[in-house]
Scaffold this motif. Structure first.
Motif, PDB file in Angstrom:
ATOM      1  N   ALA A 143       0.834  -1.212   0.000  1.00 45.47           N
ATOM      2  CA  ALA A 143       0.000   0.000   0.000  1.00 45.47           C
ATOM      3  C   ALA A 143       0.862   1.252   0.000  1.00 45.47           C
ATOM      4  O   ALA A 143       1.973   1.262   0.501  1.00 45.47           O
ATOM      5  CB  ALA A 143      -0.889  -0.004   1.238  1.00 45.47           C
ATOM      6  N   THR A 152      -3.499   3.803   1.071  1.00 36.86           N
ATOM      7  CA  THR A 152      -4.597   3.983   2.009  1.00 36.86           C
ATOM      8  C   THR A 152      -5.585   5.047   1.500  1.00 36.86           C
ATOM      9  O   THR A 152      -5.157   6.148   1.133  1.00 36.86           O
ATOM     10  CB  THR A 152      -4.055   4.394   3.386  1.00 36.86           C
ATOM     11  OG1 THR A 152      -3.218   3.361   3.883  1.00 36.86           O
ATOM     12  CG2 THR A 152      -5.149   4.698   4.370  1.00 36.86           C
ATOM     13  N   GLY A 154      11.697  -3.966   3.517  1.00 36.59           N
ATOM     14  CA  GLY A 154      13.088  -4.072   3.076  1.00 36.59           C
ATOM     15  C   GLY A 154      13.395  -5.234   2.162  1.00 36.59           C
ATOM     16  O   GLY A 154      14.563  -5.588   2.002  1.00 36.59           O
ATOM     17  N   THR A 189       9.645  -0.154  -1.227  1.00 36.25           N
ATOM     18  CA  THR A 189      10.897   0.576  -1.434  1.00 36.25           C
ATOM     19  C   THR A 189      11.869  -0.180  -2.354  1.00 36.25           C
ATOM     20  O   THR A 189      12.494   0.435  -3.231  1.00 36.25           O
ATOM     21  CB  THR A 189      11.561   0.872  -0.065  1.00 36.25           C
ATOM     22  OG1 THR A 189      10.576   1.518   0.749  1.00 36.25           O
ATOM     23  CG2 THR A 189      12.763   1.768  -0.200  1.00 36.25           C
TER      24      THR A 189
HETATM   25  C1  FMN Z   1       6.166   6.761   0.333  1.00 38.31           C
HETATM   26  C2  FMN Z   1       5.473   5.671   1.090  1.00 38.31           C
HETATM   27  C3  FMN Z   1       4.102   5.767   1.306  1.00 38.31           C
HETATM   28  C4  FMN Z   1       3.444   4.741   2.020  1.00 38.31           C
HETATM   29  N1  FMN Z   1       2.091   4.837   2.204  1.00 38.31           N
HETATM   30  C5  FMN Z   1       1.430   3.853   2.841  1.00 38.31           C
HETATM   31  C6  FMN Z   1       0.031   3.879   2.985  1.00 38.31           C
HETATM   32  O1  FMN Z   1      -0.650   4.799   2.505  1.00 38.31           O
HETATM   33  N2  FMN Z   1      -0.571   2.857   3.643  1.00 38.31           N
HETATM   34  C7  FMN Z   1       0.130   1.810   4.171  1.00 38.31           C
HETATM   35  O2  FMN Z   1      -0.466   0.894   4.754  1.00 38.31           O
HETATM   36  N3  FMN Z   1       1.473   1.729   4.021  1.00 38.31           N
HETATM   37  C8  FMN Z   1       2.130   2.714   3.368  1.00 38.31           C
HETATM   38  N4  FMN Z   1       3.489   2.639   3.218  1.00 38.31           N
HETATM   39  C9  FMN Z   1       4.228   1.504   3.832  1.00 38.31           C
HETATM   40  C10 FMN Z   1       4.489   0.366   2.848  1.00 38.31           C
HETATM   41  O3  FMN Z   1       3.279  -0.194   2.375  1.00 38.31           O
HETATM   42  C11 FMN Z   1       5.327  -0.753   3.531  1.00 38.31           C
HETATM   43  O4  FMN Z   1       4.558  -1.290   4.589  1.00 38.31           O
HETATM   44  C12 FMN Z   1       6.650  -0.250   4.099  1.00 38.31           C
HETATM   45  O5  FMN Z   1       7.220   0.738   3.284  1.00 38.31           O
HETATM   46  C13 FMN Z   1       7.674  -1.389   4.306  1.00 38.31           C
HETATM   47  O6  FMN Z   1       7.961  -2.041   3.091  1.00 38.31           O
HETATM   48  P1  FMN Z   1       9.235  -1.650   2.150  1.00 38.31           P
HETATM   49  O7  FMN Z   1      10.442  -1.620   3.039  1.00 38.31           O
HETATM   50  O8  FMN Z   1       9.268  -2.699   1.084  1.00 38.31           O
HETATM   51  O9  FMN Z   1       8.937  -0.294   1.607  1.00 38.31           O
HETATM   52  C14 FMN Z   1       4.171   3.639   2.518  1.00 38.31           C
HETATM   53  C15 FMN Z   1       5.551   3.551   2.275  1.00 38.31           C
HETATM   54  C16 FMN Z   1       6.205   4.546   1.571  1.00 38.31           C
HETATM   55  C17 FMN Z   1       7.694   4.416   1.323  1.00 38.31           C
END
Ligand code: FMN
Length: 363
Positions: free
Chosen positions: A69, A93, A304, A326
């Motif tokens: 998300a 979201t 991550g 990310t």
């Molecule tokens: C720019 C950005 C916006 C995000 N917006 C949301 C969001 O609106 N709702 C949500 O549940 N998680 C949001 N996340 C969290 C991601 O869904 C994820 O849970 C988190 O970044 C960890 O995963 P990753 O390390 O692969 O990014 C956001 C992350 C980033 C980087």
């Protein structure tokens, strides 16, 4: 030959993070409704991703790698992300009313750490526009819809916002994620605490029962939690999730712990940290959660993941499905292919499901 994304990425990374995000999302939203462009993306990326079906929450996922998300907040790019090879897409979201989110700048790349800090604050087009966008997603694409609360809604009334969102998105979603773990909406994470969580889960499950009776369809509910939790909090969440019959837990959101990036000029920005620095913490939460849940409730793992080994590590920790955000920004669509191919090489489809079951029983 460098991949297409490796060619585009340096150009995108010249721009401020949110500017390139908007540029890409606006382009994908246009591509989303063009059959010709979608099939181009499909032939360039998606068709190279093998199928590796897995059934979780009663839903058939074509492969276990989904879009997390926050990237498709407005629900306008589902077809495009699916064409890149994602096994499913989580949109949102979304908040009940449109809201602008926090002041800009609010998204920062920490390239040296393969990380992002964001304090977007649920910038959302609101339910009405979101639903107009989501209906363009092809019906065969598995869609999760992630719901939140408006900033102006007092925390004591947060449940009202979640219920409004549930009602609106219910018939469009294959599952609904209740996001109580964004660090960028004041007090939101307090909903993870015992009494507040008990009340919230009771309310959403009652609402689901009513919606299921009306529609004849029981849509699974997923609870998305933070990485900044201790073992007692994780055990409490696990027990409430089981008591209330929540269908899965998504672990984790971004972390507020920035010690790992303290050396970076942007390392002190307010907001949630994602990418490589949160990997260990997320995996620790998944491990603790899996131990507490004992296989009774599936886990959607993220935090991550940016190569196949990270994916295997999360699956071994107890996740049944995985999501990327990310890592996908840094590596592009090829990351999906690399992970699914590598999982597929380790085992054929049937063996993959058995392997998952074995891993989870071992916890
Ligand atoms: C720019 C950005 C916006 C995000 N917006 C949301 C969001 O609106 N709702 C949500 O549940 N998680 C949001 N996340 C969290 C991601 O869904 C994820 O849970 C988190 O970044 C960890 O995963 P990753 O390390 O692969 O990014 C956001 C992350 C980033 C980087």
């Amino acid at each position: 030959m460098p991949s297409l994304y490796n060619t585009i990425r340096p150009l995108l990374f010249q721009l401020p993070a949110e500017t390139s995000h908007d540029l890409v999302i606006n382009s994908l939203a246009r591509i989303n409704n063009s059959r010709r462009l979608l099939s181009l993306i499909e032939s360039r990326f998606g068709s190279a991703v093998p199928t590796l079906p897995v059934e979780v929450m009663g839903i058939q996922f074509p492969n276990p790698i989904g879009l997390a998300a926050g990237l498709d907040k407005q629900g306008s790019c589902g077809n495009a992300f699916s064409a890149m090879g994602f096994g499913w897409v989580e949109m949102g979201t979304v908040t009940p009313e449109p809201q602008a989110g926090n002041d800009k700048p609010r998204m920062f790349r920490l390239k040296e750490h393969q990380a992002i800090i964001n304090r977007m604050g649920f910038n959302s087009c609101g339910l009405q526009q979101f639903l107009e966008n989501v209906v363009s997603t092809k019906p065969d694409i598995v869609k999760g819809i992630n719901i939140g609360k408006n900033a102006k809604t007092p925390i004591e009334k947060a449940a009202d916002d979640y219920l409004v969102c549930m009602e609106a998105v219910y018939r469009h979603a294959d599952y609904i994620t209740v996001n109580i773990s964004s660090p960028n909406t004041q007090n939101l994470r307090a909903l993870q605490n015992d009494k507040a969580l008990d009340i919230l889960l009771a309310a959403i499950v009652t609402k689901r029962r009513a919606l299921a009776d009306q529609s004849g369809k029981k849509v699974p509910l997923v609870l998305k939690i933070a990485p900044d939790l201790d073992s007692d909090q994780i055990e409490l969440i696990a027990s409430l999730v089981q008591i209330h019959g929540i269908d899965a837990v998504a672990a984790t959101n971004t972390t507020i712990d920035k010690t790992t990036v303290a050396d970076h000029p942007r390392g002190n920005e307010n907001g949630g940290l994602s990418g490589a620095p949160v990997r260990g913490q997320s995996t620790w939460v998944i491990t603790a959660l899996a131990k507490a849940l004992q296989g009774s409730v599936p886990i959607i793992g993220m935090g991550g993941i940016d190569n196949p080994a990270d994916a295997v590590e999360k699956l071994k920790a107890g996740a049944s499905l995985l999501q990327l955000y990310t890592g996908f920004i840094y590596k592009g669509p090829k990351l999906i292919q690399d992970i699914v191919m590598s999982l597929k090489q380790e085992c054929n489809e049937q063996a993959f499901i058995q392997w998952l079951n074995l891993q989870h029983h071992r916890n």
